[in-house]
Motif scaffolding. Structure first.
Motif, PDB file in Angstrom:
ATOM      1  N   ILE A  19       0.838  -1.200   0.000  1.00 21.88           N
ATOM      2  CA  ILE A  19       0.000   0.000   0.000  1.00 21.88           C
ATOM      3  C   ILE A  19       0.872   1.250   0.000  1.00 21.88           C
ATOM      4  O   ILE A  19       0.601   2.218  -0.726  1.00 21.88           O
ATOM      5  CB  ILE A  19      -0.955   0.002   1.213  1.00 21.88           C
ATOM      6  CG1 ILE A  19      -1.870  -1.217   1.188  1.00 21.88           C
ATOM      7  CG2 ILE A  19      -1.739   1.298   1.285  1.00 21.88           C
ATOM      8  CD1 ILE A  19      -2.807  -1.279  -0.002  1.00 21.88           C
ATOM      9  N   ARG A  20       1.923   1.257   0.816  1.00 22.30           N
ATOM     10  CA  ARG A  20       2.841   2.410   0.842  1.00 22.30           C
ATOM     11  C   ARG A  20       3.431   2.658  -0.530  1.00 22.30           C
ATOM     12  O   ARG A  20       3.522   3.802  -0.987  1.00 22.30           O
ATOM     13  CB  ARG A  20       3.953   2.190   1.862  1.00 22.30           C
ATOM     14  CG  ARG A  20       3.490   2.282   3.294  1.00 22.30           C
ATOM     15  CD  ARG A  20       4.652   2.401   4.263  1.00 22.30           C
ATOM     16  NE  ARG A  20       5.764   1.512   4.011  1.00 22.30           N
ATOM     17  CZ  ARG A  20       5.947   0.322   4.578  1.00 22.30           C
ATOM     18  NH1 ARG A  20       5.059  -0.124   5.446  1.00 22.30           N
ATOM     19  NH2 ARG A  20       6.996  -0.408   4.308  1.00 22.30           N
ATOM     20  N   ASP A  25       3.488   8.474  -4.163  1.00 22.37           N
ATOM     21  CA  ASP A  25       3.433   9.891  -4.506  1.00 22.37           C
ATOM     22  C   ASP A  25       2.447  10.650  -3.625  1.00 22.37           C
ATOM     23  O   ASP A  25       2.393  11.871  -3.662  1.00 22.37           O
ATOM     24  CB  ASP A  25       3.030  10.074  -5.976  1.00 22.37           C
ATOM     25  CG  ASP A  25       4.089   9.543  -6.922  1.00 22.37           C
ATOM     26  OD1 ASP A  25       5.267   9.470  -6.523  1.00 22.37           O
ATOM     27  OD2 ASP A  25       3.732   9.189  -8.062  1.00 22.37           O
ATOM     28  N   THR A  26       1.654   9.941  -2.836  1.00 24.22           N
ATOM     29  CA  THR A  26       0.611  10.562  -2.021  1.00 24.22           C
ATOM     30  C   THR A  26       1.009  10.679  -0.552  1.00 24.22           C
ATOM     31  O   THR A  26       0.759  11.694   0.081  1.00 24.22           O
ATOM     32  CB  THR A  26      -0.687   9.732  -2.115  1.00 24.22           C
ATOM     33  OG1 THR A  26      -1.039   9.617  -3.493  1.00 24.22           O
ATOM     34  CG2 THR A  26      -1.816  10.388  -1.377  1.00 24.22           C
ATOM     35  N   LEU A  27       1.629   9.635   0.011  1.00 24.04           N
ATOM     36  CA  LEU A  27       1.961   9.615   1.430  1.00 24.04           C
ATOM     37  C   LEU A  27       3.207  10.424   1.722  1.00 24.04           C
ATOM     38  O   LEU A  27       4.191  10.367   0.989  1.00 24.04           O
ATOM     39  CB  LEU A  27       2.189   8.177   1.901  1.00 24.04           C
ATOM     40  CG  LEU A  27       0.999   7.252   1.871  1.00 24.04           C
ATOM     41  CD1 LEU A  27       1.431   5.857   2.293  1.00 24.04           C
ATOM     42  CD2 LEU A  27      -0.104   7.760   2.768  1.00 24.04           C
TER      43      LEU A  27
END
Length: 77
Positions: A19-20, A25-27
């Motif tokens: 998931i990471r 690019d989001t977290l």
């Protein structure tokens, strides 16, 4: 995409590696996971920390607030 993580004795969990990587690019460090339950379904949402929100703010002048009268007059303006 599906992934699993375990909840430990302190009810802490980790965002799993797949998931990471999918959200790379989001977290960002400092982000928060908001847990939302709607119609019995759990959906985590990423809340981004906003740095620099007060960058242009002027320093606060504490000396102007030394008396109750100054505070009360500010509220009435």
């Amino acid at each position: 995409m599906e992934a699993e993580s375990t909840i430990n004795k302190r009810y802490i969990t980790t965002i799993s590696e797949p998931i990471r990587h999918a959200l790379d690019d989001t977290l960002e460090l400092g982000d928060t996971v908001r847990w939302v339950i709607s119609d019995g379904e759990l959906s985590p949402e990423i809340v981004h920390e906003e740095y620099g929100a007060f960058e242009g703010a002027e320093p606060f002048d504490w000396s102007a607030w030394e008396s109750n009268a100054a505070a009360e007059s500010a509220w009435s303006e």
